[in-house]
Motif scaffolding. Sequence first.
Motif, PDB file in Angstrom:
ATOM      1  N   ARG A 229       0.831  -1.204   0.000  1.00 38.58           N
ATOM      2  CA  ARG A 229       0.000   0.000   0.000  1.00 38.58           C
ATOM      3  C   ARG A 229       0.863   1.251   0.000  1.00 38.58           C
ATOM      4  NH1 ARG A 229      -3.170  -1.235   4.176  1.00 38.58           N
ATOM      5  NH2 ARG A 229      -4.648  -2.296   2.813  1.00 38.58           N
ATOM      6  N   GLY A 230       1.981   1.209   0.720  1.00 33.35           N
ATOM      7  CA  GLY A 230       2.885   2.357   0.748  1.00 33.35           C
ATOM      8  C   GLY A 230       3.462   2.669  -0.618  1.00 33.35           C
ATOM      9  N   GLU A 231       3.841   1.644  -1.374  1.00 30.16           N
ATOM     10  CA  GLU A 231       4.366   1.847  -2.721  1.00 30.16           C
ATOM     11  C   GLU A 231       3.301   2.447  -3.634  1.00 30.16           C
ATOM     12  OE1 GLU A 231       7.680  -1.666  -3.275  1.00 30.16           O
ATOM     13  OE2 GLU A 231       5.567  -2.237  -3.291  1.00 30.16           O
ATOM     14  N   ILE A 232       2.079   1.968  -3.487  1.00 29.28           N
ATOM     15  CA  ILE A 232       0.984   2.478  -4.315  1.00 29.28           C
ATOM     16  C   ILE A 232       0.739   3.957  -4.044  1.00 29.28           C
ATOM     17  CG2 ILE A 232      -1.536   2.355  -4.598  1.00 29.28           C
ATOM     18  CD1 ILE A 232      -1.218  -0.721  -4.268  1.00 29.28           C
ATOM     19  N   ILE A 233       0.632   4.312  -2.768  1.00 30.47           N
ATOM     20  CA  ILE A 233       0.378   5.711  -2.418  1.00 30.47           C
ATOM     21  C   ILE A 233       1.554   6.592  -2.826  1.00 30.47           C
ATOM     22  CG2 ILE A 233       0.081   7.292  -0.456  1.00 30.47           C
ATOM     23  CD1 ILE A 233      -1.628   5.124   0.860  1.00 30.47           C
ATOM     24  N   GLY A 234       2.770   6.071  -2.667  1.00 26.96           N
ATOM     25  CA  GLY A 234       3.946   6.828  -3.089  1.00 26.96           C
ATOM     26  C   GLY A 234       3.907   7.136  -4.585  1.00 26.96           C
ATOM     27  N   TRP A 235       3.514   6.142  -5.385  1.00 25.40           N
ATOM     28  CA  TRP A 235       3.452   6.355  -6.844  1.00 25.40           C
ATOM     29  C   TRP A 235       2.373   7.371  -7.196  1.00 25.40           C
ATOM     30  CZ3 TRP A 235      -0.074   5.841 -10.804  1.00 25.40           C
ATOM     31  CH2 TRP A 235       0.452   5.869 -12.104  1.00 25.40           C
ATOM     32  N   LEU A 236       1.215   7.274  -6.562  1.00 19.87           N
ATOM     33  CA  LEU A 236       0.140   8.216  -6.839  1.00 19.87           C
ATOM     34  C   LEU A 236       0.535   9.641  -6.470  1.00 19.87           C
ATOM     35  CD1 LEU A 236      -2.954   6.155  -5.586  1.00 19.87           C
ATOM     36  CD2 LEU A 236      -2.361   6.649  -7.956  1.00 19.87           C
ATOM     37  N   ASN A 237       1.185   9.787  -5.308  1.00 16.91           N
ATOM     38  CA  ASN A 237       1.624  11.123  -4.888  1.00 16.91           C
ATOM     39  C   ASN A 237       2.657  11.693  -5.852  1.00 16.91           C
ATOM     40  OD1 ASN A 237       0.020  11.523  -2.592  1.00 16.91           O
ATOM     41  ND2 ASN A 237       1.416  10.354  -1.294  1.00 16.91           N
ATOM     42  N   THR A 238       3.631  10.855  -6.238  1.00 17.15           N
ATOM     43  CA  THR A 238       4.681  11.301  -7.154  1.00 17.15           C
ATOM     44  C   THR A 238       4.087  11.695  -8.507  1.00 17.15           C
ATOM     45  OG1 THR A 238       6.300   9.870  -6.075  1.00 17.15           O
ATOM     46  CG2 THR A 238       6.834  10.632  -8.292  1.00 17.15           C
ATOM     47  N   SER A 239       3.043  10.988  -8.919  1.00 17.65           N
ATOM     48  CA  SER A 239       2.420  11.247 -10.216  1.00 17.65           C
ATOM     49  C   SER A 239       1.370  12.352 -10.151  1.00 17.65           C
ATOM     50  CB  SER A 239       1.777   9.966 -10.745  1.00 17.65           C
ATOM     51  OG  SER A 239       2.720   8.915 -10.829  1.00 17.65           O
ATOM     52  N   GLY A 240       1.120  12.860  -8.956  1.00 21.35           N
ATOM     53  CA  GLY A 240       0.133  13.921  -8.800  1.00 21.35           C
ATOM     54  C   GLY A 240      -1.292  13.467  -9.023  1.00 21.35           C
ATOM     55  N   LEU A 241      -1.577  12.203  -8.724  1.00 22.31           N
ATOM     56  CA  LEU A 241      -2.907  11.643  -8.952  1.00 22.31           C
ATOM     57  C   LEU A 241      -3.696  11.577  -7.647  1.00 22.31           C
ATOM     58  CD1 LEU A 241      -1.862   8.775 -11.377  1.00 22.31           C
ATOM     59  CD2 LEU A 241      -2.941  10.946 -11.981  1.00 22.31           C
ATOM     60  N   LEU A 242      -4.990  11.789  -7.720  1.00 20.64           N
ATOM     61  CA  LEU A 242      -5.862  11.823  -6.548  1.00 20.64           C
ATOM     62  C   LEU A 242      -6.619  10.516  -6.385  1.00 20.64           C
ATOM     63  CD1 LEU A 242      -7.400  15.396  -7.003  1.00 20.64           C
ATOM     64  CD2 LEU A 242      -5.424  14.743  -5.615  1.00 20.64           C
ATOM     65  N   TRP A 243      -7.073  10.283  -5.159  1.00 19.54           N
ATOM     66  CA  TRP A 243      -7.928   9.150  -4.863  1.00 19.54           C
ATOM     67  C   TRP A 243      -8.844   9.541  -3.714  1.00 19.54           C
ATOM     68  CZ3 TRP A 243      -2.892   9.550  -3.334  1.00 19.54           C
ATOM     69  CH2 TRP A 243      -2.616   9.438  -1.959  1.00 19.54           C
ATOM     70  N   ARG A 244      -9.769   8.693  -3.379  1.00 14.49           N
ATOM     71  CA  ARG A 244     -10.736   8.962  -2.313  1.00 14.49           C
ATOM     72  C   ARG A 244     -10.453   8.062  -1.116  1.00 14.49           C
ATOM     73  NH1 ARG A 244     -15.094  12.816  -2.900  1.00 14.49           N
ATOM     74  NH2 ARG A 244     -16.577  11.291  -2.053  1.00 14.49           N
ATOM     75  N   GLU A 245     -10.644   8.586   0.086  1.00 11.37           N
ATOM     76  CA  GLU A 245     -10.485   7.806   1.301  1.00 11.37           C
ATOM     77  C   GLU A 245     -11.863   7.412   1.830  1.00 11.37           C
ATOM     78  OE1 GLU A 245      -7.977   6.539   2.685  1.00 11.37           O
ATOM     79  OE2 GLU A 245      -6.223   7.630   1.913  1.00 11.37           O
ATOM     80  N   ASP A 246     -12.041   6.127   2.116  1.00  8.17           N
ATOM     81  CA  ASP A 246     -13.286   5.613   2.697  1.00  8.17           C
ATOM     82  C   ASP A 246     -13.214   5.793   4.215  1.00  8.17           C
ATOM     83  OD1 ASP A 246     -15.407   4.149   3.691  1.00  8.17           O
ATOM     84  OD2 ASP A 246     -15.129   2.451   2.330  1.00  8.17           O
ATOM     85  N   ALA A 247     -14.084   6.632   4.771  1.00  4.39           N
ATOM     86  CA  ALA A 247     -14.041   6.918   6.208  1.00  4.39           C
ATOM     87  C   ALA A 247     -14.253   5.671   7.055  1.00  4.39           C
ATOM     88  CB  ALA A 247     -15.101   7.971   6.549  1.00  4.39           C
ATOM     89  N   SER A 248     -14.961   4.667   6.522  1.00  7.57           N
ATOM     90  CA  SER A 248     -15.226   3.455   7.306  1.00  7.57           C
ATOM     91  C   SER A 248     -13.959   2.640   7.551  1.00  7.57           C
ATOM     92  CB  SER A 248     -16.276   2.590   6.608  1.00  7.57           C
ATOM     93  OG  SER A 248     -15.800   2.103   5.370  1.00  7.57           O
ATOM     94  N   ASN A 249     -12.884   2.930   6.791  1.00  5.37           N
ATOM     95  CA  ASN A 249     -11.623   2.214   7.018  1.00  5.37           C
ATOM     96  C   ASN A 249     -10.997   2.555   8.367  1.00  5.37           C
ATOM     97  OD1 ASN A 249     -11.690   0.862   4.579  1.00  5.37           O
ATOM     98  ND2 ASN A 249     -10.577   2.469   3.486  1.00  5.37           N
ATOM     99  N   ALA A 250     -11.466   3.636   8.995  1.00  5.05           N
ATOM    100  CA  ALA A 250     -10.936   4.028  10.304  1.00  5.05           C
ATOM    101  C   ALA A 250     -11.762   3.456  11.446  1.00  5.05           C
ATOM    102  CB  ALA A 250     -10.892   5.552  10.406  1.00  5.05           C
ATOM    103  N   ASP A 251     -12.869   2.783  11.132  1.00  2.00           N
ATOM    104  CA  ASP A 251     -13.771   2.270  12.162  1.00  2.00           C
ATOM    105  C   ASP A 251     -13.228   0.955  12.709  1.00  2.00           C
ATOM    106  OD1 ASP A 251     -15.820   1.455  13.771  1.00  2.00           O
ATOM    107  OD2 ASP A 251     -17.406   1.691  12.275  1.00  2.00           O
ATOM    108  N   THR A 252     -12.751   0.973  13.947  1.00  2.00           N
ATOM    109  CA  THR A 252     -12.148  -0.230  14.542  1.00  2.00           C
ATOM    110  C   THR A 252     -13.191  -1.220  15.045  1.00  2.00           C
ATOM    111  OG1 THR A 252     -11.881   0.987  16.631  1.00  2.00           O
ATOM    112  CG2 THR A 252      -9.977   0.886  15.150  1.00  2.00           C
ATOM    113  N   LEU A 253     -14.467  -0.986  14.722  1.00  2.00           N
ATOM    114  CA  LEU A 253     -15.478  -2.001  14.992  1.00  2.00           C
ATOM    115  C   LEU A 253     -15.172  -3.264  14.194  1.00  2.00           C
ATOM    116  CD1 LEU A 253     -18.280  -3.023  15.991  1.00  2.00           C
ATOM    117  CD2 LEU A 253     -19.293  -1.832  14.035  1.00  2.00           C
TER     118      LEU A 253
END
Length: 451
Positions: free
Chosen positions: A187-211
């Motif tokens: 996941r770190g490599e993926i996000i690094g490539w997107l940031n370097t390429s100036g590409l956007l993505w969406r964050e799913d807020a439910s990924n932070a739910d520790t339920l």
Amino acid sequence: MSLSAEEKFRFSLENFLKTVKGNLSQDTVAPPHILAAVSGGADSIFLLHMLHRFMPEYGYILSAITVNHLLRPEAESSGDAEFTENICAGLIPPVPCFRVDFDEGYVLSVAADRKKGIEEAARFLRYREFDRAADACGAGLIMTGHNKNDQLETVLMRFFQGGGASSLSGIAGRRGRYVRPLLNITRGEIIGWLNTSGLLWREDASNADTLYLRNRIRRQLVPLLDEILPGWQRGVLAASEKAGMDDAVCNSLITAEWSRQKDSVFCGASSFLSMPEALRLRFLQRGLSELGVPHRVPSGFLLRAARSPERFPPESDFLISGSKLKFYRQGNSFFLKTDIVQNSKSGYLVYITSAGNYTLPFGNITVSGEKDAFFFDACFGPFPLPLIIRSRMGGDNLRTAEGKKKKLKKLMNDWNIHDDDREIIPVIEYNGEILAVYGKPLGYPDWYIKN
């Protein structure tokens, strides 16, 4: 000589391309057609850009699909789908995108029917739409953005749930027309490539739910393992790969067959008894699939069924029941049958009078401490002794911190507890009063009021 971060990622991309090319060569559709499952998150956006980037080189056709489950606020959930549509339309050449929007409450209604939980229902519906879209556009391959971190989290989650070799082998790189080409990329490599390429993505807020168990593993356990056990990922993935190899061999050795008879399946007793326990266990799991059992079956039931038959003579009235199932012998055959009636009679009660290990329907609980400060699994408490741990009962009420009453049923509804889990989730009682509901062993929150 160690590789730089850039060199490591280049190597990961080579693995990605090798996986894509290898799966394209197995595709019977000409020209090859790939359907990319895109949620708008970093992983699937990366997958979409990579597949689009290499379309000219490999000569395949690319389409995309995005599914709006409407489980989150509409602005967020529909926003993800609209974002994905816009990304696909903005590519040159643009990528056709199927968009599926479920009605509000539809996933919840399917979850209630299937009795496996909301996450399972959402996944079932999502993959159904993937298949429909692939059929509609003639795609021979459906690719998803599962990455190396997803693989690690899945193996850990299944290990803590008591999974066998089949589940510990993790996410398959290919199953049928489904392909997951990012399993060697973090996941770190993926996000690094997107940031370097100036590409956007969406964050799913439910990924932070520790339920959810996966989120707790991702946010709490994985950082701890990174800190205290460097290199643990290699060990887990190596064990997972070996488990997959072992499982493939074991499954190839099963020669018995289940036959269907109304609400049961049966097999020859001699065939079943001739198999080692490891093969019997896998064979029983096949039987569950043949029956279409919709709920989670505790491993204890399957283990008892796998180990017990040879201890009984052919003329004995052999029977194991539990989890809405019966496994029994009748003449020269063993039967596996659904048993709805017993569910209404299920229940358990265990007296806790001292520290020790106690066996409950879902597993073991360790009680430790002294005087009036005893803890469950060294993390939940303190409680006085003696205690009763039991399943729910009709009319159960909880006393809130404000002294008011709350129905246990209402608490379980608030937590979205699966129907089957409601029968086994531990209720902790002291002097006739419910002190706590211990949800953690089954992946739910905990409720606790201190006397």
